[in-house]
Write a protein that holds these residues in place. Structure first.
Motif, PDB file in Angstrom:
ATOM      1  N   ARG A 129       0.857  -1.186   0.000  1.00 15.79           N
ATOM      2  CA  ARG A 129       0.000   0.000   0.000  1.00 15.79           C
ATOM      3  C   ARG A 129       0.890   1.231   0.000  1.00 15.79           C
ATOM      4  O   ARG A 129       1.800   1.353   0.816  1.00 15.79           O
ATOM      5  CB  ARG A 129      -0.907   0.006   1.231  1.00 15.79           C
ATOM      6  N   THR A 130       0.635   2.146  -0.906  1.00 14.22           N
ATOM      7  CA  THR A 130       1.477   3.334  -1.020  1.00 14.22           C
ATOM      8  C   THR A 130       0.655   4.613  -0.979  1.00 14.22           C
ATOM      9  O   THR A 130      -0.525   4.619  -1.320  1.00 14.22           O
ATOM     10  CB  THR A 130       2.296   3.324  -2.331  1.00 14.22           C
ATOM     11  N   MET A 131       1.299   5.687  -0.539  1.00 15.70           N
ATOM     12  CA  MET A 131       0.695   7.013  -0.605  1.00 15.70           C
ATOM     13  C   MET A 131       1.724   7.966  -1.188  1.00 15.70           C
ATOM     14  O   MET A 131       2.520   8.585  -0.490  1.00 15.70           O
ATOM     15  CB  MET A 131       0.269   7.480   0.795  1.00 15.70           C
ATOM     16  N   PRO A 132       1.776   8.055  -2.541  1.00 19.06           N
ATOM     17  CA  PRO A 132       2.701   8.995  -3.200  1.00 19.06           C
ATOM     18  C   PRO A 132       2.073  10.380  -3.294  1.00 19.06           C
ATOM     19  O   PRO A 132       0.912  10.570  -2.931  1.00 19.06           O
ATOM     20  CB  PRO A 132       2.873   8.368  -4.582  1.00 19.06           C
ATOM     21  N   ASN A 133       2.836  11.344  -3.757  1.00 20.74           N
ATOM     22  CA  ASN A 133       2.233  12.644  -4.044  1.00 20.74           C
ATOM     23  C   ASN A 133       2.594  13.100  -5.458  1.00 20.74           C
ATOM     24  O   ASN A 133       3.394  12.464  -6.147  1.00 20.74           O
ATOM     25  CB  ASN A 133       2.602  13.699  -2.993  1.00 20.74           C
ATOM     26  N   GLY A 141       9.053  13.219  -5.599  1.00 23.32           N
ATOM     27  CA  GLY A 141       7.928  12.738  -4.812  1.00 23.32           C
ATOM     28  C   GLY A 141       8.329  12.301  -3.418  1.00 23.32           C
ATOM     29  O   GLY A 141       9.488  12.066  -3.105  1.00 23.32           O
ATOM     30  N   ALA A 142       7.312  12.192  -2.567  1.00 23.04           N
ATOM     31  CA  ALA A 142       7.471  11.644  -1.218  1.00 23.04           C
ATOM     32  C   ALA A 142       6.384  10.586  -1.061  1.00 23.04           C
ATOM     33  O   ALA A 142       5.198  10.899  -1.176  1.00 23.04           O
ATOM     34  CB  ALA A 142       7.320  12.735  -0.169  1.00 23.04           C
ATOM     35  N   THR A 143       6.774   9.342  -0.809  1.00 17.07           N
ATOM     36  CA  THR A 143       5.837   8.233  -0.771  1.00 17.07           C
ATOM     37  C   THR A 143       5.961   7.465   0.535  1.00 17.07           C
ATOM     38  O   THR A 143       7.069   7.104   0.945  1.00 17.07           O
ATOM     39  CB  THR A 143       6.092   7.255  -1.939  1.00 17.07           C
ATOM     40  N   GLY A 144       4.830   7.234   1.177  1.00 22.49           N
ATOM     41  CA  GLY A 144       4.780   6.329   2.322  1.00 22.49           C
ATOM     42  C   GLY A 144       4.403   4.941   1.832  1.00 22.49           C
ATOM     43  O   GLY A 144       3.551   4.807   0.956  1.00 22.49           O
ATOM     44  N   GLU A 178      -2.498   7.079   6.600  1.00 24.39           N
ATOM     45  CA  GLU A 178      -3.375   8.256   6.562  1.00 24.39           C
ATOM     46  C   GLU A 178      -2.632   9.506   7.020  1.00 24.39           C
ATOM     47  O   GLU A 178      -2.871  10.609   6.509  1.00 24.39           O
ATOM     48  CB  GLU A 178      -4.616   8.037   7.421  1.00 24.39           C
ATOM     49  N   ALA A 179      -1.710   9.345   7.989  1.00 25.76           N
ATOM     50  CA  ALA A 179      -0.888  10.485   8.415  1.00 25.76           C
ATOM     51  C   ALA A 179       0.009  10.943   7.273  1.00 25.76           C
ATOM     52  O   ALA A 179       0.196  12.147   7.057  1.00 25.76           O
ATOM     53  CB  ALA A 179      -0.049  10.103   9.632  1.00 25.76           C
ATOM     54  N   VAL A 180       0.555   9.997   6.519  1.00 19.63           N
ATOM     55  CA  VAL A 180       1.367  10.333   5.345  1.00 19.63           C
ATOM     56  C   VAL A 180       0.518  11.103   4.347  1.00 19.63           C
ATOM     57  O   VAL A 180       0.961  12.095   3.759  1.00 19.63           O
ATOM     58  CB  VAL A 180       1.948   9.059   4.693  1.00 19.63           C
ATOM     59  N   ASN A 181      -0.726  10.658   4.157  1.00 17.16           N
ATOM     60  CA  ASN A 181      -1.642  11.353   3.254  1.00 17.16           C
ATOM     61  C   ASN A 181      -1.821  12.806   3.690  1.00 17.16           C
ATOM     62  O   ASN A 181      -1.734  13.737   2.879  1.00 17.16           O
ATOM     63  CB  ASN A 181      -2.999  10.633   3.240  1.00 17.16           C
ATOM     64  N   GLY A 182      -2.044  13.002   4.998  1.00 15.04           N
ATOM     65  CA  GLY A 182      -2.264  14.347   5.514  1.00 15.04           C
ATOM     66  C   GLY A 182      -1.062  15.246   5.388  1.00 15.04           C
ATOM     67  O   GLY A 182      -1.184  16.438   5.089  1.00 15.04           O
ATOM     68  N   VAL A 183       0.142  14.684   5.604  1.00 16.27           N
ATOM     69  CA  VAL A 183       1.363  15.499   5.593  1.00 16.27           C
ATOM     70  C   VAL A 183       1.911  15.696   4.185  1.00 16.27           C
ATOM     71  O   VAL A 183       2.137  16.828   3.747  1.00 16.27           O
ATOM     72  CB  VAL A 183       2.438  14.864   6.509  1.00 16.27           C
ATOM     73  N   SER A 184       2.152  14.591   3.474  1.00 16.02           N
ATOM     74  CA  SER A 184       2.820  14.714   2.171  1.00 16.02           C
ATOM     75  C   SER A 184       1.941  14.372   0.979  1.00 16.02           C
ATOM     76  O   SER A 184       2.136  14.923  -0.103  1.00 16.02           O
ATOM     77  CB  SER A 184       4.081  13.840   2.128  1.00 16.02           C
ATOM     78  N   GLY A 185       0.971  13.470   1.159  1.00 13.75           N
ATOM     79  CA  GLY A 185       0.113  13.107   0.032  1.00 13.75           C
ATOM     80  C   GLY A 185      -0.618  14.316  -0.523  1.00 13.75           C
ATOM     81  O   GLY A 185      -0.607  14.577  -1.732  1.00 13.75           O
TER      82      GLY A 185
END
Length: 289
Positions: A129-133, A141-144, A178-185
């Motif tokens: 599961r990834t959360m890129p921006n 990019g920054a991806t969790g 979800e925190a990654v989404n909020g910060v960098s996504g």
């Protein structure tokens, strides 16, 4: 081009969904020399012209037509999911009978948990599961990234190579995605919003639009590079440029009166909360169907 390296150079990758993020990743892989274009297959629901564009620009293989799409999904070693969250439940149910147990599934779908993907695909799978921006499109990019328990060490290496080709990739426990989404996504949008205000106010003060834009872009770029290159905390750097009683102090005091930091905190928390809400909606649909 560098010679293909790491395990990812020896596998086939199918992108299901051929939007901007899929293009960023495949371009990053090819330009970094991590794999060859003919090992990458692109497909989507119905936009064949988009697939042809990617083929002409990068040399990747377009899977056009239902049979070609099914063959690509069946045979690929890695399947990258890039459909919209609202379409994901129905799309994954349709994919379930096509996929093999040993395939690596990489999801870039906001809010969609590993557990929900497994439910929709009908059992235990190797899922990333990834959360890129969106800055991935320019290689910054920054991806969790989070892994299911079935993802092998080699598969983890391949996933990290994919997203490392378009920026940085940070492994986090899945509840923190979800925190990654909020910060960098969603983070680039916050910065763009700030830049909008800087440009428009610069124009209001008499600068030309071009001058205000150039100054704003360079200021944001320089500030980010200062944090990256010095290793100092943003708070410390801010203090260094904020003289007591000076112009910057007056600006910061004004932002504090308008509760700037409180607003940013609330926005990031709400973004993470919304990602969870979207995930729960998809999960509810999966359970009810």
């Amino acid at each position: 081009m560098k010679q293909a390296s790491s395990a990812i150079g020896n596998v086939s990758i199918c992108f299901y969904g051929a939007g901007a993020m899929a293009e960023a990743i495949l371009r990053g892989l090819i330009e970094a020399g991590l794999t060859r274009a003919d090992r990458i297959i692109v497909t989507n629901r119905q936009n064949a012209e988009r697939l042809r564009e990617l083929h002409l620009q990068y040399g990747v293989v377009p899977a056009i037509g239902e049979q070609a799409k099914q063959d690509a999904l069946r045979t690929a070693d890695i399947v990258v999911l890039g459909m919209k969250p609202k379409d994901s439940a129905s799309a994954l149910r349709a994919l379930a009978p096509l996929l093999r147990q040993e395939q690596l599934i990489v999801s870039a779908i906001a809010g969609l948990s590993i557990d929900t993907i497994m439910t929709l695909l009908g059992g235990q799978r190797a899922i990333v599961r990834t959360m890129p921006n969106t800055s991935s499109t320019i290689g910054l990019g920054a991806t969790g990234i989070s892994f299911s328990s079935s993802v092998s060490a080699v598969q983890q290496e391949m996933a990290l190579a994919m997203f490392g080709a378009v920026g940085i990739a940070t492994v986090v426990d899945e509840p923190l995605i979800e925190a990654v989404n909020g910060v960098s996504g969603s983070g680039p949008a916050y910065v763009y919003y700030l830049m909008e205000a800087m440009i428009s106010t610069g124009v209001e003060l008499g600068l030309t639009t071009e001058a205000a834009r150039e100054l704003t872009v360079q200021t944001v770029r320089g500030a980010a590079e200062m944090v990256a290159s010095t290793g100092e905390n943003p708070e410390e750097l801010r203090r260094k440029v904020t003289s007591p009683g000076g112009t910057t102090q007056a600006a910061i005091d004004t932002l504090e009166r308008y509760r700037f930091q409180e607003g940013m905190n609330a926005a990031i928390l709400r973004c993470a909360e919304r990602a969870r809400e979207m995930g729960e909606a998809i999960r509810s649909e999966a359970i009810e169907s």
